[in-house]
Design a protein around this motif. Structure first.
Motif, PDB file in Angstrom:
ATOM      1  N   ASP A   1      24.997   4.425  19.411  1.00 40.80           N
ATOM      2  CA  ASP A   1      23.947   3.552  19.918  1.00 40.80           C
ATOM      3  C   ASP A   1      23.272   2.791  18.782  1.00 40.80           C
ATOM      4  N   ALA A   2      23.040   3.494  17.655  1.00 39.39           N
ATOM      5  CA  ALA A   2      22.377   2.864  16.512  1.00 39.39           C
ATOM      6  C   ALA A   2      23.215   1.718  15.965  1.00 39.39           C
ATOM      7  N   ARG A   3      24.540   1.928  15.917  1.00 40.03           N
ATOM      8  CA  ARG A   3      25.417   0.861  15.417  1.00 40.03           C
ATOM      9  C   ARG A   3      25.397  -0.335  16.372  1.00 40.03           C
ATOM     10  N   THR A   4      25.407  -0.052  17.668  1.00 40.18           N
ATOM     11  CA  THR A   4      25.404  -1.137  18.654  1.00 40.18           C
ATOM     12  C   THR A   4      24.104  -1.927  18.612  1.00 40.18           C
ATOM     13  N   GLU A   5      22.988  -1.200  18.585  1.00 38.51           N
ATOM     14  CA  GLU A   5      21.683  -1.855  18.575  1.00 38.51           C
ATOM     15  C   GLU A   5      21.467  -2.652  17.296  1.00 38.51           C
ATOM     16  N   GLY A   6      22.042  -2.164  16.195  1.00 38.84           N
ATOM     17  CA  GLY A   6      21.861  -2.855  14.925  1.00 38.84           C
ATOM     18  C   GLY A   6      22.883  -3.943  14.687  1.00 38.84           C
TER      19      GLY A   6
ATOM     20  N   LEU B   1      26.011  -1.613  -1.209  1.00 35.15           N
ATOM     21  CA  LEU B   1      25.693  -0.187  -1.175  1.00 35.15           C
ATOM     22  C   LEU B   1      24.195   0.028  -0.954  1.00 35.15           C
ATOM     23  N   LYS B   2      23.376  -0.769  -1.605  1.00 38.20           N
ATOM     24  CA  LYS B   2      21.929  -0.627  -1.434  1.00 38.20           C
ATOM     25  C   LYS B   2      21.510  -0.929  -0.005  1.00 38.20           C
TER      26      LYS B   2
ATOM     27  N   ARG C   1      19.803   1.955   2.196  1.00 44.31           N
ATOM     28  CA  ARG C   1      18.450   1.711   2.711  1.00 44.31           C
ATOM     29  C   ARG C   1      18.411   1.950   4.222  1.00 44.31           C
ATOM     30  N   ALA C   2      19.430   1.504   4.919  1.00 45.79           N
ATOM     31  CA  ALA C   2      19.506   1.732   6.361  1.00 45.79           C
ATOM     32  C   ALA C   2      19.601   3.220   6.671  1.00 45.79           C
ATOM     33  N   THR C   3      20.300   3.955   5.805  1.00 51.46           N
ATOM     34  CA  THR C   3      20.409   5.406   5.978  1.00 51.46           C
ATOM     35  C   THR C   3      19.052   6.073   5.823  1.00 51.46           C
ATOM     36  N   VAL C   4      18.282   5.631   4.836  1.00 52.92           N
ATOM     37  CA  VAL C   4      16.926   6.153   4.649  1.00 52.92           C
ATOM     38  C   VAL C   4      16.084   5.894   5.896  1.00 52.92           C
ATOM     39  N   ASP C   5      16.195   4.698   6.438  1.00 51.19           N
ATOM     40  CA  ASP C   5      15.435   4.364   7.649  1.00 51.19           C
ATOM     41  C   ASP C   5      15.848   5.259   8.812  1.00 51.19           C
TER      42      ASP C   5
ATOM     43  N   THR D   1      12.528  17.640  -0.761  1.00 51.95           N
ATOM     44  CA  THR D   1      12.061  17.840  -2.135  1.00 51.95           C
ATOM     45  C   THR D   1      11.214  16.674  -2.624  1.00 51.95           C
ATOM     46  N   ALA D   2      11.387  15.501  -2.011  1.00 49.73           N
ATOM     47  CA  ALA D   2      10.625  14.313  -2.394  1.00 49.73           C
ATOM     48  C   ALA D   2      10.791  13.278  -1.285  1.00 49.73           C
ATOM     49  N   PRO D   3       9.902  12.302  -1.229  1.00 41.99           N
ATOM     50  CA  PRO D   3      10.014  11.276  -0.194  1.00 41.99           C
ATOM     51  C   PRO D   3      11.293  10.459  -0.345  1.00 41.99           C
ATOM     52  N   LEU D   4      11.844  10.053   0.781  1.00 43.39           N
ATOM     53  CA  LEU D   4      12.989   9.152   0.772  1.00 43.39           C
ATOM     54  C   LEU D   4      12.482   7.722   0.788  1.00 43.39           C
ATOM     55  N   THR D   5      12.880   6.942  -0.187  1.00 47.08           N
ATOM     56  CA  THR D   5      12.426   5.560  -0.274  1.00 47.08           C
ATOM     57  C   THR D   5      13.586   4.635  -0.605  1.00 47.08           C
ATOM     58  N   HIS D   6      13.398   3.360  -0.331  1.00 49.81           N
ATOM     59  CA  HIS D   6      14.398   2.368  -0.708  1.00 49.81           C
ATOM     60  C   HIS D   6      14.540   2.296  -2.220  1.00 49.81           C
ATOM     61  N   ALA D   7      13.434   2.485  -2.927  1.00 49.67           N
ATOM     62  CA  ALA D   7      13.482   2.445  -4.389  1.00 49.67           C
ATOM     63  C   ALA D   7      14.390   3.563  -4.921  1.00 49.67           C
ATOM     64  N   HIS D   8      14.318   4.721  -4.274  1.00 49.47           N
ATOM     65  CA  HIS D   8      15.150   5.843  -4.704  1.00 49.47           C
ATOM     66  C   HIS D   8      16.637   5.528  -4.509  1.00 49.47           C
ATOM     67  N   THR D   9      16.994   4.989  -3.354  1.00 43.99           N
ATOM     68  CA  THR D   9      18.411   4.702  -3.120  1.00 43.99           C
ATOM     69  C   THR D   9      18.899   3.561  -4.008  1.00 43.99           C
TER      70      THR D   9
END
Length: 209
Positions: free
Chosen positions: A77-82, A97-98, A102-106, A184-192
């Motif tokens: 569903d996520a792939r279809t909606e996106g 890759l980024k 980033r989409a994975t983090v979301d 262990t820490a927040p997931l952020t776009h900056a991290h990825t």
């Protein structure tokens, strides 16, 4: 008494089954988010979906199996909606890759996904049969998308000829999954973004072109 629907057509058993299956999968996802995996039961799923528990057992042997199919459906569903059309290939490997990470983090931050994914990961770790299905049906297709994109970059001369594509995928996804699973820490776009730069920076022949 007539068994036909108000429009004069006979009921479609396949459509009714599809509706029941969808109701069961939706119920499993909703309940695991509300009560957690340990308190999730087939009886509760059946009650929420408005079906008998034998209907569930006709299609699935356990609550873990229901949750796996629910997660597969959610991913679809996520792939279809996106508007998902496959792993992006703009010619810029780092940017592609980024974008995906980033989409994975979301997705990891989406409550609808988070609870079921955590429950399924834990169940797969202790149930060998479920773990095998989890890897084959959910993980491997995702790994294959990454590997295909990295292979295209290698063929374009952006990566060394002898680079281990699966190892690169694990280097990209492993730290992200670890941070998400153990909190262990927040997931952020900056991290990825930093993760992509570090991994690609350690691969010989990466040109960024």
């Amino acid at each position: 008494m007539s068994s036909k629907a108000p429009d004069g057509k006979a009921p479609d058993p396949a459509r009714r089954s599809d509706r029941s299956r969808r109701a069961i999968l939706d119920a499993a996802l909703a309940l695991v988010g509300e009560v957690g995996y340990n308190k999730l039961t087939i009886e509760a799923i059946a009650a929420r979906a408005g079906v008998g528990k034998q209907t569930i057992y006709r299609w699935w042997p356990s609550k873990a199996a229901v949750l796996l199919d629910a997660s597969l459906s959610l991913a679809g569903d996520a792939r279809t909606e996106g508007g998902w059309t496959g792993f992006p290939d703009t010619g810029d490997l780092a940017a592609d890759l980024k974008l995906v990470l980033r989409a994975t983090v979301d997705e990891f931050g989406d409550e609808k996904y988070d609870a079921s994914a955590r429950a399924l990961t834990a169940a797969a770790a202790t149930d060998p049969e479920l773990g095998a299905r989890f890897t084959e049906q959910l993980l491997e297709p995702q790994f294959a998308l990454y590997e295909a994109r990295l292979r295209a970059a290698r063929e374009a001369g952006q990566l060394a000829d002898d680079v281990d594509l699966r190892l690169m995928v694990e280097m990209l996804l492993g730290p992200l999954t670890y941070r998400w699973l153990l909190r262990t820490a927040p997931l952020t776009h900056a991290h990825t973004d930093a993760l992509v730069d570090r991994v690609l920076g350690g691969v010989a022949n990466f040109t960024g072109k």
